[in-house]
Design an enzyme around this catalytic site. Structure first.
Site, mmCIF file in Angstrom:
data_model
loop_
_atom_site.group_PDB
_atom_site.id
_atom_site.type_symbol
_atom_site.label_atom_id
_atom_site.label_comp_id
_atom_site.label_asym_id
_atom_site.label_seq_id
_atom_site.Cartn_x
_atom_site.Cartn_y
_atom_site.Cartn_z
ATOM 1 N N VAL A 78 0.835 -1.202 0.000
ATOM 2 C CA VAL A 78 0.000 0.000 0.000
ATOM 3 C C VAL A 78 0.870 1.252 0.000
ATOM 4 O O VAL A 78 0.627 2.202 -0.756
ATOM 5 C CB VAL A 78 -0.956 -0.002 1.222
ATOM 6 C CG1 VAL A 78 -1.669 1.338 1.345
ATOM 7 C CG2 VAL A 78 -1.971 -1.134 1.098
ATOM 8 N N LYS B 150 -5.582 0.100 11.296
ATOM 9 C CA LYS B 150 -6.762 0.147 12.170
ATOM 10 C C LYS B 150 -6.399 0.147 13.647
ATOM 11 O O LYS B 150 -7.205 0.515 14.489
ATOM 12 C CB LYS B 150 -7.652 -1.079 11.901
ATOM 13 C CG LYS B 150 -8.362 -1.053 10.568
ATOM 14 C CD LYS B 150 -9.197 -2.308 10.350
ATOM 15 C CE LYS B 150 -8.377 -3.474 9.856
ATOM 16 N NZ LYS B 150 -7.784 -3.324 8.521
ATOM 17 N N VAL C 56 -11.720 1.316 6.766
ATOM 18 C CA VAL C 56 -12.928 0.505 6.547
ATOM 19 C C VAL C 56 -13.319 0.596 5.077
ATOM 20 O O VAL C 56 -13.574 1.686 4.562
ATOM 21 C CB VAL C 56 -14.109 0.984 7.416
ATOM 22 C CG1 VAL C 56 -15.315 0.070 7.219
ATOM 23 C CG2 VAL C 56 -13.727 1.055 8.888
ATOM 24 N N ASP D 258 -10.352 -8.907 12.051
ATOM 25 C CA ASP D 258 -10.180 -7.772 11.145
ATOM 26 C C ASP D 258 -11.528 -7.094 10.894
ATOM 27 O O ASP D 258 -11.632 -5.855 10.902
ATOM 28 C CB ASP D 258 -9.571 -8.263 9.827
ATOM 29 C CG ASP D 258 -9.204 -7.119 8.921
ATOM 30 O OD1 ASP D 258 -8.347 -6.309 9.308
ATOM 31 O OD2 ASP D 258 -9.799 -7.013 7.831
ATOM 32 N N LYS E 89 -12.924 -3.201 12.143
ATOM 33 C CA LYS E 89 -13.619 -2.233 11.282
ATOM 34 C C LYS E 89 -14.943 -1.826 11.910
ATOM 35 O O LYS E 89 -15.310 -0.643 11.939
ATOM 36 C CB LYS E 89 -13.850 -2.840 9.893
ATOM 37 C CG LYS E 89 -12.557 -3.053 9.111
ATOM 38 C CD LYS E 89 -12.801 -3.796 7.792
ATOM 39 C CE LYS E 89 -11.473 -4.056 7.083
ATOM 40 N NZ LYS E 89 -11.628 -4.910 5.894
#
Lengths: 361, 361
Positions: free
Chosen positions: B17, B130, B155, B224, B228
């Site tokens: 990313v 997160k 999210v 995970d 979120k």
């Protein structure tokens, strides 16, 4: 905790959306003060019937009395300058000051000069009115020259459409196509046709339920959808004019001159042709949808058969839907769906835009 | 035309990313210069393997060489302070300056102190990670005290989730429920089960296709998705902890200690129980979906039967979906749908957040 910063707000258009905005601002004041350290203060309310200005902010009593009177159909008072028709430019000169935000909740072209003047002064401008962005490309470019323009409410009301497209573009994505259903009224019509209602019965029901404009031809003509599509097209830097969009009108030109009751009576002649279109689509596993499509530099708006098992085909009732296809959303589009009209959700979109602009100041 | 304003950017986490973000920033530079009058300038890249800092902005050559090396698995160079493990706090002290924006693309808790220090200095902070927002409620509140925090990518990756919820709340809407499918991996699993695949075949296919983490239990555990959901819950001001969320884990605890190949081999025992759940749901016209639900102060995450003819029931493949129910979206929810993972769309969400923060400066 610091004292909330005052943000002066000037409102053009005190109809249903404008009044909902005023109510929402008052209801959210404590959140705005505690979270965002700001206080939105209406310094001018203005529409065709008059204007009220107080550069220190309209008092709660004044504002409440005015909104109640407007709801009852009473005109606003005279303008501060004594003219019977308020001039938005003059309102702006009287009420404008540093950090002001001007809201356009009208459906008029008349506000354009004042809005451009406001942007030129460095004020923020928030549009629910589509007309300033759907006139000539040259005028559109003038509006876009300012970083202090917001217009989320112009397409899909409170649905995140404009901001989503802006973010895709600013992050360098290549948007290849946009398609969607941008009219709750025509969505209702399509759903009713799909359920077997006749065209005339569906249009009359939509009119009776208040889903259409007072003259349903304002919806059936498709120009409102075309204006929304044009706003999206122009965000892609395609220099189209409204006249470049292919628009299907859902009634023949011969019915244009009739009164509304005459029109609603005469549309029985359309029942059979529409029933045949619906049946032809259903025979192919498809449903008719009033679809806007933006692709390869072109834009078209009209009634199209779409697969029943597609996002548009599954759409029911007055919900809007918009699907963005791009280089990064190639296999599966980014889709936003939900109610795309209504005074409360439209006002909420305007309020979010106001807050984003206020944060810049 | 004025010279674009330089915005210094510090990047923690130079994985897929982070590298996509660097590429996107470079590719969008001319748009940023002409439209937004700004230029994003990387002044530090930092991960567990080292850090590279140049307060004047890393040159194109340096940056390209580094990214190529990272892609090939080479560690970054030593930190400027000579320690072998870079300390984010020190990187921040060396590279930070007015108007800086700090990006967290790690999946670590270790960046928290540096991120809070950055916010304290008035820098912007953008999270794809997160963990800073899903630790204790007290830490969450510390992050939220700053107006310069953004976290859209946490999210749904590039889908407009956080911004949409923020706008609903800031405009004073009352959010009554949020439900959705927040895991493309588990969405794929559910789709495959619905098509008749066995649990073990579906999990192995997801693992082989790279849809899961290297250890598929990291997805199947549901944490995970729970993180979120917790981020959304907390935006509603419900002071929940991660441990307050009911989470269904899609494998028994007895399989926790196995190696990944052992785990993939042993899950055949789950085929029959899952096939029975799928059949029971189908007998009722329903499909199993791994659903997060936020309602009435509570939050739960797990495999649930949902009507086939509902937005979640129609969801296929790896798409995410989120539906907001509120006072203003009562009859029909506001729904956002599309790919909710992937390095390019995640990086695009980060970039949009960076630009929003840069506009505040």
């Amino acid at each position: 905790m610091s004292i909330p910063r005052n943000v002066p707000v000037i409102l053009f258009g005190v109809g249903g959306v404008g009044r909902a905005l005023v109510r929402q601002v008052l209801a959210a004041r404590s959140r705005h003060a505690s979270r965002l350290h700001l206080r939105l203060e209406f310094v001018a309310l203005c529409d065709r019937t008059g204007a009220v200005v107080d550069v220190h902010g309209l008092s709660d009593d004044t504002r409440s009395a005015l909104l109640a009177a407007k709801s009852a159909g009473t005109p606003l008072r005279q303008t501060p300058t004594g003219h019977s028709q308020p001039d938005p430019n003059i309102i702006l000169e009287v009420a404008g000051r540093d950090g002001a935000i001007v809201i356009d909740c009208t459906a008029s072209d008349d506000t354009c000069p004042a809005l451009l003047m406001a942007l030129g002064q460095g004020y923020g401008v928030v549009l629910a009115n589509k007309r300033p962005l759907t006139g000539s490309w040259a005028t559109y470019r003038q509006f876009m020259a300012s970083p202090r323009l917001r217009y989320e409410a112009t397409v899909g009301a409170g649905l995140p459409v404009i901001g989503t497209l802006r973010n895709l573009l600013d992050a360098g994505d290549q948007v290849t196509a946009i398609e969607g259903a941008f009219s709750g009224t025509l969505g209702y019509l399509c759903s009713q046709l799909q359920r077997g209602a006749s065209y005339s019965a569906a249009v009359r029901a939509a009119h009776r339920l208040g889903y259409t404009e007072p003259d349903p031809r304002d919806d059936l003509g498709g120009m409102d959808v075309a204006r929304k599509a044009l706003i999206l097209v122009r965000m892609l830097d395609w220099p189209l004019e409204l006249t470049d969009i292919t628009v299907e009108t859902l009634y023949p030109a011969a019915l244009s001159g009739l009164s509304v009751p005459q029109f609603l009576e005469s549309i029985k002649v359309l029942d059979e042709p529409y029933a045949m279109r619906v049946q032809a689509a259903q025979a192919q596993g498809q449903a008719l949808r009033y679809r806007a499509e933006v692709r390869e530099g072109r834009c078209q708006v009209g009634m199209e058969p779409v697969p029943l098992d597609s996002p548009l085909g599954r759409l029911q009732g007055t919900d809007n839907l918009i699907a963005f296809h791009s280089a990064r959303y190639a296999a599966s589009p980014l889709v936003v769906q939900g109610p795309g009209a209504g005074v409360e959700v439209t006002a909420a979109a305007i309020l979010a835009d106001i807050l984003a602009l206020a944060a810049l100041a």
